[in-house]
Design a protein around this motif. Structure first.
Motif, PDB file in Angstrom:
ATOM      1  N   PHE A   1     -39.702   0.126 -27.326  1.00 16.35           N
ATOM      2  CA  PHE A   1     -38.974   1.214 -26.680  1.00 16.35           C
ATOM      3  C   PHE A   1     -37.489   0.865 -26.577  1.00 16.35           C
ATOM      4  O   PHE A   1     -37.119  -0.275 -26.305  1.00 16.35           O
ATOM      5  CB  PHE A   1     -39.530   1.480 -25.280  1.00 16.35           C
ATOM      6  CG  PHE A   1     -40.857   2.168 -25.266  1.00 16.35           C
ATOM      7  CD1 PHE A   1     -40.942   3.557 -25.170  1.00 16.35           C
ATOM      8  CD2 PHE A   1     -42.034   1.435 -25.357  1.00 16.35           C
ATOM      9  CE1 PHE A   1     -42.178   4.194 -25.158  1.00 16.35           C
ATOM     10  CE2 PHE A   1     -43.277   2.069 -25.355  1.00 16.35           C
ATOM     11  CZ  PHE A   1     -43.339   3.451 -25.255  1.00 16.35           C
ATOM     12  N   ARG A   2     -36.614   1.850 -26.761  1.00 14.93           N
ATOM     13  CA  ARG A   2     -35.179   1.658 -26.560  1.00 14.93           C
ATOM     14  C   ARG A   2     -34.850   1.536 -25.075  1.00 14.93           C
ATOM     15  O   ARG A   2     -33.964   0.817 -24.686  1.00 14.93           O
ATOM     16  CB  ARG A   2     -34.382   2.832 -27.135  1.00 14.93           C
ATOM     17  CG  ARG A   2     -34.483   3.049 -28.616  1.00 14.93           C
ATOM     18  CD  ARG A   2     -33.461   4.105 -29.055  1.00 14.93           C
ATOM     19  NE  ARG A   2     -33.506   5.281 -28.197  1.00 14.93           N
ATOM     20  CZ  ARG A   2     -34.245   6.361 -28.425  1.00 14.93           C
ATOM     21  NH1 ARG A   2     -35.030   6.396 -29.503  1.00 14.93           N
ATOM     22  NH2 ARG A   2     -34.223   7.398 -27.610  1.00 14.93           N
ATOM     23  N   GLY A   3     -35.566   2.350 -24.264  1.00 18.28           N
ATOM     24  CA  GLY A   3     -35.332   2.341 -22.825  1.00 18.28           C
ATOM     25  C   GLY A   3     -34.779   3.638 -22.287  1.00 18.28           C
ATOM     26  O   GLY A   3     -34.707   3.830 -21.068  1.00 18.28           O
ATOM     27  N   ASP A   4     -34.395   4.551 -23.191  1.00 20.22           N
ATOM     28  CA  ASP A   4     -33.814   5.813 -22.729  1.00 20.22           C
ATOM     29  C   ASP A   4     -34.591   7.029 -23.227  1.00 20.22           C
ATOM     30  O   ASP A   4     -34.084   8.161 -23.217  1.00 20.22           O
ATOM     31  CB  ASP A   4     -32.361   5.919 -23.184  1.00 20.22           C
ATOM     32  CG  ASP A   4     -32.211   5.922 -24.705  1.00 20.22           C
ATOM     33  OD1 ASP A   4     -33.220   5.660 -25.412  1.00 20.22           O
ATOM     34  OD2 ASP A   4     -31.091   6.173 -25.183  1.00 20.22           O
ATOM     35  N   GLU A   5     -35.831   6.814 -23.638  1.00 22.52           N
ATOM     36  CA  GLU A   5     -36.619   7.894 -24.233  1.00 22.52           C
ATOM     37  C   GLU A   5     -37.079   8.921 -23.201  1.00 22.52           C
ATOM     38  O   GLU A   5     -37.220   8.633 -22.014  1.00 22.52           O
ATOM     39  CB  GLU A   5     -37.863   7.328 -24.934  1.00 22.52           C
ATOM     40  CG  GLU A   5     -37.573   6.555 -26.201  1.00 22.52           C
ATOM     41  CD  GLU A   5     -37.393   5.076 -25.935  1.00 22.52           C
ATOM     42  OE1 GLU A   5     -37.496   4.288 -26.889  1.00 22.52           O
ATOM     43  OE2 GLU A   5     -37.146   4.704 -24.760  1.00 22.52           O
ATOM     44  N   MET A   6     -37.339  10.118 -23.712  1.00 22.24           N
ATOM     45  CA  MET A   6     -38.032  11.161 -22.971  1.00 22.24           C
ATOM     46  C   MET A   6     -39.484  11.112 -23.437  1.00 22.24           C
ATOM     47  O   MET A   6     -39.773  11.290 -24.625  1.00 22.24           O
ATOM     48  CB  MET A   6     -37.425  12.535 -23.274  1.00 22.24           C
ATOM     49  CG  MET A   6     -38.107  13.677 -22.543  1.00 22.24           C
ATOM     50  SD  MET A   6     -37.839  13.604 -20.776  1.00 22.24           S
ATOM     51  CE  MET A   6     -38.676  15.098 -20.242  1.00 22.24           C
ATOM     52  N   VAL A   7     -40.419  10.849 -22.498  1.00 18.44           N
ATOM     53  CA  VAL A   7     -41.804  10.572 -22.863  1.00 18.44           C
ATOM     54  C   VAL A   7     -42.742  11.578 -22.196  1.00 18.44           C
ATOM     55  O   VAL A   7     -42.560  11.947 -21.034  1.00 18.44           O
ATOM     56  CB  VAL A   7     -42.204   9.141 -22.431  1.00 18.44           C
ATOM     57  CG1 VAL A   7     -43.663   8.865 -22.775  1.00 18.44           C
ATOM     58  CG2 VAL A   7     -41.302   8.112 -23.100  1.00 18.44           C
ATOM     59  N   LEU A   8     -43.753  12.006 -22.937  1.00 13.62           N
ATOM     60  CA  LEU A   8     -44.847  12.803 -22.382  1.00 13.62           C
ATOM     61  C   LEU A   8     -46.089  11.930 -22.307  1.00 13.62           C
ATOM     62  O   LEU A   8     -46.507  11.348 -23.305  1.00 13.62           O
ATOM     63  CB  LEU A   8     -45.136  14.019 -23.264  1.00 13.62           C
ATOM     64  CG  LEU A   8     -46.377  14.839 -22.877  1.00 13.62           C
ATOM     65  CD1 LEU A   8     -46.171  15.532 -21.529  1.00 13.62           C
ATOM     66  CD2 LEU A   8     -46.726  15.863 -23.948  1.00 13.62           C
ATOM     67  N   ASP A   9     -46.680  11.824 -21.117  1.00 13.93           N
ATOM     68  CA  ASP A   9     -47.963  11.140 -20.932  1.00 13.93           C
ATOM     69  C   ASP A   9     -49.035  12.219 -20.880  1.00 13.93           C
ATOM     70  O   ASP A   9     -49.231  12.880 -19.862  1.00 13.93           O
ATOM     71  CB  ASP A   9     -47.932  10.322 -19.641  1.00 13.93           C
ATOM     72  CG  ASP A   9     -49.157   9.425 -19.487  1.00 13.93           C
ATOM     73  OD1 ASP A   9     -50.073   9.538 -20.322  1.00 13.93           O
ATOM     74  OD2 ASP A   9     -49.191   8.621 -18.536  1.00 13.93           O
ATOM     75  N   ALA A  10     -49.729  12.403 -22.001  1.00 15.92           N
ATOM     76  CA  ALA A  10     -50.678  13.508 -22.158  1.00 15.92           C
ATOM     77  C   ALA A  10     -52.069  13.083 -21.700  1.00 15.92           C
ATOM     78  O   ALA A  10     -52.790  12.400 -22.419  1.00 15.92           O
ATOM     79  CB  ALA A  10     -50.720  13.963 -23.614  1.00 15.92           C
ATOM     80  N   GLY A  11     -52.444  13.499 -20.479  1.00 15.02           N
ATOM     81  CA  GLY A  11     -53.694  13.074 -19.870  1.00 15.02           C
ATOM     82  C   GLY A  11     -53.473  11.779 -19.117  1.00 15.02           C
ATOM     83  O   GLY A  11     -54.080  10.752 -19.432  1.00 15.02           O
ATOM     84  N   CYS A  12     -52.609  11.818 -18.107  1.00 13.75           N
ATOM     85  CA  CYS A  12     -52.137  10.594 -17.449  1.00 13.75           C
ATOM     86  C   CYS A  12     -53.197   9.922 -16.589  1.00 13.75           C
ATOM     87  O   CYS A  12     -53.073   8.748 -16.240  1.00 13.75           O
ATOM     88  CB  CYS A  12     -50.897  10.888 -16.620  1.00 13.75           C
ATOM     89  SG  CYS A  12     -51.179  11.972 -15.190  1.00 13.75           S
ATOM     90  N   GLY A  13     -54.257  10.655 -16.191  1.00 15.91           N
ATOM     91  CA  GLY A  13     -55.284  10.044 -15.359  1.00 15.91           C
ATOM     92  C   GLY A  13     -54.715   9.535 -14.046  1.00 15.91           C
ATOM     93  O   GLY A  13     -53.870  10.182 -13.419  1.00 15.91           O
ATOM     94  N   LEU A  14     -55.148   8.344 -13.637  1.00 12.58           N
ATOM     95  CA  LEU A  14     -54.776   7.805 -12.325  1.00 12.58           C
ATOM     96  C   LEU A  14     -53.402   7.136 -12.306  1.00 12.58           C
ATOM     97  O   LEU A  14     -52.988   6.620 -11.277  1.00 12.58           O
ATOM     98  CB  LEU A  14     -55.831   6.811 -11.850  1.00 12.58           C
ATOM     99  CG  LEU A  14     -57.250   7.382 -11.713  1.00 12.58           C
ATOM    100  CD1 LEU A  14     -58.198   6.330 -11.154  1.00 12.58           C
ATOM    101  CD2 LEU A  14     -57.271   8.624 -10.832  1.00 12.58           C
TER     102      LEU A  14
END
Length: 227
Positions: free
Chosen positions: A47-60
């Motif tokens: 990771f670069r450290g500045d990404e825009m991330v989607l956690d699809a089905g994040c659970g707990l």
């Protein structure tokens, strides 16, 4: 070009609109295993450290928290179809991380993002989803050009050993009544999850527009407490 960096399918149902009722204790053992496997996947990506991330089905939220640690100058959208689960994830992230995370209660098929994310991450969710062809096309649309899909889920062969054992149990007279259908016939135990093979996953990903696809199966042995 959008590409899939890595997709692991473990040998070990979301139909649209399907969501289990959340009970904390039964979920925890599985959640800890998923977090372990999810972290192994995260370690494969720089990771670069500045990404825009989607956690699809994040659970707990265990891997959601670890994702945020990898993007100190980025932000994250965590999605789950269960509001109670989502609240546990929010608490798991806690602290300053909450200010960089948005928590969304939604079925994945209802999301309308367009070229928004650098990374779409999914940990232990794809085997719940019946229509992978549709799902991967949506995920391709959610990613920015050059974006990456990172995912792991249960794959082809998962539960085969358990089903063989259940099949033998079902044929025993003292247990067969528990495996009978409405007409009184003994049914062979089966599961309705979408345990895709690596070739099938790769085909659907490439058909959706992903390039440099890496899809593989890994053997993982899981042992739960007997109580």
């Amino acid at each position: 070009m959008r590409r899939l960096f890595k997709c692991w399918m473990m040998r070990r149902k979301v139909v649209t609109g399907f969501c289990m009722d959340f009970e904390r204790e039964p979920w925890m053992a599985g959640a800890l295993l998923l977090e372990k496997w999810g972290l192994s996947l995260l370690e494969q990506h720089p990771f670069r450290g500045d990404e825009m991330v989607l956690d699809a089905g994040c659970g707990l939220g265990g891997t959601t928290r670890r994702l945020l640690e990898r993007i100190p100058n980025g932000s994250l959208v965590a999605v789950d179809c269960d509001g109670a689960v989502l609240e546990v994830a929010r608490q798991a992230v806690g602290g300053a991380g909450v200010t960089r995370a948005e928590f969304v209660k939604s079925d994945l098929f209802d999301l309308a993002f367009d070229k928004r994310f650098d990374v779409v991450f999914s940990n232990g969710a794809f085997h719940w989803i019946e229509d992978h062809e549709k799902l991967f096309k949506l995920m391709h649309r959610w990613l920015k050009p050059g974006g990456i899909l990172l995912a792991q889920c249960c794959g082809h062969g998962c539960f085969d050993a358990a089903l063989r054992i259940l099949g033998r149990i079902a044929r025993q007279p003292k247990f067969s009544r528990y495996f009978k259908d409405e007409e009184g016939r003994v049914e062979s135990p089966r599961v309705s999850y979408n345990f895709s093979s690596n070739d099938t996953a790769a085909f659907h990903l490439e058909s959706a527009g992903f390039s440099r696809v890496q899809a593989s199966l890994r053997n993982e042995t899981v042992q739960f407490d007997s109580e």
